[in-house]
Design a protein around this motif. Structure first.
Motif, PDB file in Angstrom:
ATOM      1  N   LYS A  84       3.766   2.936  14.890  1.00  0.00           N
ATOM      2  CA  LYS A  84       2.434   3.523  14.743  1.00  0.00           C
ATOM      3  C   LYS A  84       2.390   4.623  13.696  1.00  0.00           C
ATOM      4  N   ALA A  85       3.542   5.128  13.298  1.00  0.00           N
ATOM      5  CA  ALA A  85       3.587   6.154  12.244  1.00  0.00           C
ATOM      6  C   ALA A  85       3.198   5.576  10.895  1.00  0.00           C
ATOM      7  N   THR A  86       3.078   4.266  10.804  1.00  0.00           N
ATOM      8  CA  THR A  86       2.650   3.612   9.564  1.00  0.00           C
ATOM      9  C   THR A  86       1.133   3.438   9.528  1.00  0.00           C
ATOM     10  N   ARG A  87       0.414   4.300  10.243  1.00  0.00           N
ATOM     11  CA  ARG A  87      -1.036   4.151  10.404  1.00  0.00           C
ATOM     12  C   ARG A  87      -1.810   4.078   9.091  1.00  0.00           C
ATOM     13  N   ASN A  88      -1.250   4.608   8.019  1.00  0.00           N
ATOM     14  CA  ASN A  88      -1.925   4.510   6.726  1.00  0.00           C
ATOM     15  C   ASN A  88      -1.737   3.136   6.091  1.00  0.00           C
ATOM     16  N   ALA A  89      -0.941   2.307   6.725  1.00  0.00           N
ATOM     17  CA  ALA A  89      -0.709   0.948   6.244  1.00  0.00           C
ATOM     18  C   ALA A  89      -0.814  -0.009   7.438  1.00  0.00           C
ATOM     19  N   PRO A  90      -2.042  -0.340   7.852  1.00  0.00           N
ATOM     20  CA  PRO A  90      -2.219  -1.147   9.068  1.00  0.00           C
ATOM     21  C   PRO A  90      -1.548  -2.514   9.005  1.00  0.00           C
ATOM     22  N   GLU A  91      -1.440  -3.103   7.826  1.00  0.00           N
ATOM     23  CA  GLU A  91      -0.787  -4.418   7.736  1.00  0.00           C
ATOM     24  C   GLU A  91       0.713  -4.309   8.033  1.00  0.00           C
TER      25      GLU A  91
END
Length: 125
Positions: A84-91
């Motif tokens: 979820k820490a990749t929230r700026n990259a939803p894909e």
């Protein structure tokens, strides 16, 4: 060096030292989004031997990890939080979360190692 890790992960960590862990601290790779040289970054969700989880992302130029490359990481209490820490990259987030549910996708290197496992390596006798 942890030999059970695929080439890109080992090379990434060898040439981009992380403060919180080394390759030898990795228990398993839970998820990966493969990158490409001079292109998209690699993203890994790692389970560490001390039961923490790491999100590692990095990239390299066309010559590989030993020339121009970079990598950063963050430590989390769970694999889900790491994804979820990749929230700026939803894909990327959706690819990683899906692998937590169904199992890690094999990388190109892992597929090739499996395909050619019965072939002798050059110099091996």
């Amino acid at each position: 060096m942890n030999e059970k890790l695929d080439y890109d992960l080992r090379a990434c960590l060898e040439h981009n030292v992380q403060k919180e862990f080394t390759a030898d601290d990795i228990e398993s790779v839970l998820a990966v989004r493969e990158g490409e040289r001079d292109g998209a970054e690699w993203v890994w969700v790692l389970k560490l031997k001390d039961k923490r989880f790491a999100l590692l992302w990095g990239g390299c130029d066309y010559t590989g990890w030993d020339c121009q490359s970079s990598a950063d990481s963050e430590i989390f209490k769970s694999a889900q939080l790491a994804c979820k820490a990749t929230r700026n990259a939803p894909e990327i987030q959706s690819v990683l979360l899906a692998q937590l549910k169904v199992g890690k996708t094999k990388t190109w290197q892992e597929k090739k190692d499996e395909e050619f496992k019965d072939y002798p390596r050059k110099g091996a006798e």
